[in-house]
Design a protein around this motif. Structure first.
Motif, PDB file in Angstrom:
ATOM      1  N   UNK A 122       0.865  -1.179   0.000  1.00 34.47           N
ATOM      2  CA  UNK A 122       0.000   0.000   0.000  1.00 34.47           C
ATOM      3  C   UNK A 122       0.902   1.228   0.000  1.00 34.47           C
ATOM      4  N   UNK A 123       0.681   2.152  -0.946  1.00 33.05           N
ATOM      5  CA  UNK A 123       1.606   3.277  -1.108  1.00 33.05           C
ATOM      6  C   UNK A 123       0.840   4.578  -1.321  1.00 33.05           C
ATOM      7  N   UNK A 124       1.386   5.667  -0.763  1.00 40.30           N
ATOM      8  CA  UNK A 124       0.751   6.978  -0.875  1.00 40.30           C
ATOM      9  C   UNK A 124       1.737   8.014  -1.399  1.00 40.30           C
ATOM     10  N   UNK A 125       1.202   9.035  -2.085  1.00 38.57           N
ATOM     11  CA  UNK A 125       2.026  10.044  -2.735  1.00 38.57           C
ATOM     12  C   UNK A 125       1.519  11.445  -2.399  1.00 38.57           C
ATOM     13  N   UNK A 126       2.423  12.277  -1.871  1.00 40.64           N
ATOM     14  CA  UNK A 126       2.122  13.679  -1.566  1.00 40.64           C
ATOM     15  C   UNK A 126       2.703  14.544  -2.683  1.00 40.64           C
ATOM     16  N   UNK A 127       1.989  15.604  -3.055  1.00 39.11           N
ATOM     17  CA  UNK A 127       2.408  16.479  -4.159  1.00 39.11           C
ATOM     18  C   UNK A 127       2.454  17.934  -3.706  1.00 39.11           C
ATOM     19  N   UNK A 128       3.289  18.727  -4.394  1.00 39.84           N
ATOM     20  CA  UNK A 128       3.277  20.171  -4.176  1.00 39.84           C
ATOM     21  C   UNK A 128       2.379  20.843  -5.209  1.00 39.84           C
ATOM     22  N   UNK A 129       2.319  22.176  -5.180  1.00 38.78           N
ATOM     23  CA  UNK A 129       1.422  22.891  -6.085  1.00 38.78           C
ATOM     24  C   UNK A 129       1.821  22.767  -7.547  1.00 38.78           C
ATOM     25  N   UNK A 130       3.091  22.446  -7.813  1.00 38.96           N
ATOM     26  CA  UNK A 130       3.553  22.269  -9.194  1.00 38.96           C
ATOM     27  C   UNK A 130       3.255  20.872  -9.720  1.00 38.96           C
ATOM     28  N   UNK A 131       2.648  20.029  -8.886  1.00 45.76           N
ATOM     29  CA  UNK A 131       2.343  18.660  -9.315  1.00 45.76           C
ATOM     30  C   UNK A 131       3.519  17.724  -9.178  1.00 45.76           C
ATOM     31  N   UNK A 132       4.545  18.125  -8.429  1.00 38.32           N
ATOM     32  CA  UNK A 132       5.709  17.272  -8.212  1.00 38.32           C
ATOM     33  C   UNK A 132       5.494  16.391  -6.981  1.00 38.32           C
ATOM     34  N   UNK A 133       6.004  15.164  -7.053  1.00 42.50           N
ATOM     35  CA  UNK A 133       5.931  14.259  -5.914  1.00 42.50           C
ATOM     36  C   UNK A 133       6.955  14.699  -4.876  1.00 42.50           C
ATOM     37  N   UNK A 134       6.488  14.966  -3.654  1.00 38.50           N
ATOM     38  CA  UNK A 134       7.397  15.417  -2.601  1.00 38.50           C
ATOM     39  C   UNK A 134       7.647  14.359  -1.539  1.00 38.50           C
ATOM     40  N   UNK A 135       6.709  13.430  -1.372  1.00 36.95           N
ATOM     41  CA  UNK A 135       6.854  12.424  -0.318  1.00 36.95           C
ATOM     42  C   UNK A 135       6.123  11.156  -0.737  1.00 36.95           C
ATOM     43  N   UNK A 136       6.816  10.026  -0.603  1.00 37.10           N
ATOM     44  CA  UNK A 136       6.250   8.720  -0.903  1.00 37.10           C
ATOM     45  C   UNK A 136       6.308   7.893   0.376  1.00 37.10           C
TER      46      UNK A 136
END
Length: 254
Positions: A147-161
């Motif tokens: 099970x995996x989750x992805x956090x993004x910044x306002x530019x749509x970049x992945x910041x934390x997995x």
């Protein structure tokens, strides 16, 4: 004249007291939105749901030998990956490291045919349930559920997995009652790391917010210490994991 002076003096004192009390009041926003210590929940989606799902799919493509493994997601410069035990906790910190580990994982050829990735309107914006299958004879035919989750910044970049074994007792929530971690009390790290709620999602390990959070949150403190010494702590964690890490993490009985 004395009466007017007394009134003026009293007014100044009241203003000073008010300013002092205001400075002592705790931050009314527990998420610290708009500051360097902003938490991930401060951010709202800036991309379509399809975009967030696509980025998650691209991440798994980098580990799937049947896909174009060179086409990676849009990683932020300081992207971090945290994989909960029995995996190795902080397994990447910055774009160069995560790209290098993607290449390293090619030594363990796998396919990921079972994927269910979904977008959410609160962080983490993308969440996936997948099953890895490895090509070596020892593990052939046995799936490894993640099970995996992805956090993004306002530019749509992945910041934390953030990843967990998708097995009973290893998830941050009750998978039967809350299969996508939408309820209260989900014990994810991504929503507790200061800085991920900035518009650029940039983490500052030395910020006041990070130092303060480390004093009260042992997981944030662990993350911070590992990020300062990524390679050293990663090697130590690998050595301590033992030869049965895959069995425990994937639920294999032998």
């Amino acid at each position: 004249m004395e009466s007017r002076f007394s009134v003026l003096k009293a007014g100044v004192i009241l203003l000073m007291v008010g300013a002092t009390l205001g400075a002592c009041e705790p931050n009314s926003d527990p998420l610290n939105c708009g500051t360097d210590g902003a938490l991930a929940a401060c951010l709202k989606p800036t991309q379509t749901p399809e975009y967030y799902v696509e980025q998650a799919e691209l991440y798994f493509n980098t580990m799937d030998r049947t896909q174009d493994r060179d086409l990676a997601p849009n990683y932020s410069e300081l992207v971090a990956r945290w994989e909960w035990p029995p995996w190795l906790k902080l397994t990447a910190y910055n774009r160069e490291v995560i790209t290098a580990t993607d290449l390293l994982l090619r030594n363990y050829p796998s396919v990921i045919p079972e994927r269910d990735c979904r977008a959410f309107d609160v962080q983490p914006f993308a969440r996936c349930r997948v099953v890895f299958y490895y090509d070596d004879e020892e593990h052939e035919g046995r799936g490894c559920p993640i099970y995996e989750e992805f956090v993004f910044n306002d530019a749509g970049e992945v910041t934390f997995i953030e990843a967990w074994s998708d097995l009973p007792g290893m998830l941050p929530m009750d998978a039967q009652a809350d299969p996508w971690g939408e309820g209260e009390g989900v014990t994810r790290l991504s929503t507790r790391v200061p800085g991920l709620g900035r518009a650029d999602g940039r983490i500052n390990l030395s910020s006041v917010a990070m130092v303060e959070a480390s004093k009260t949150d042992s997981d944030v403190d662990d993350f911070r210490n590992r990020a300062f010494d990524f390679y050293g702590t990663w090697v130590e964690e690998l050595e301590a994991a033992g030869d049965d890490m895959w069995q425990r993490g994937c639920g294999w009985t032998n």
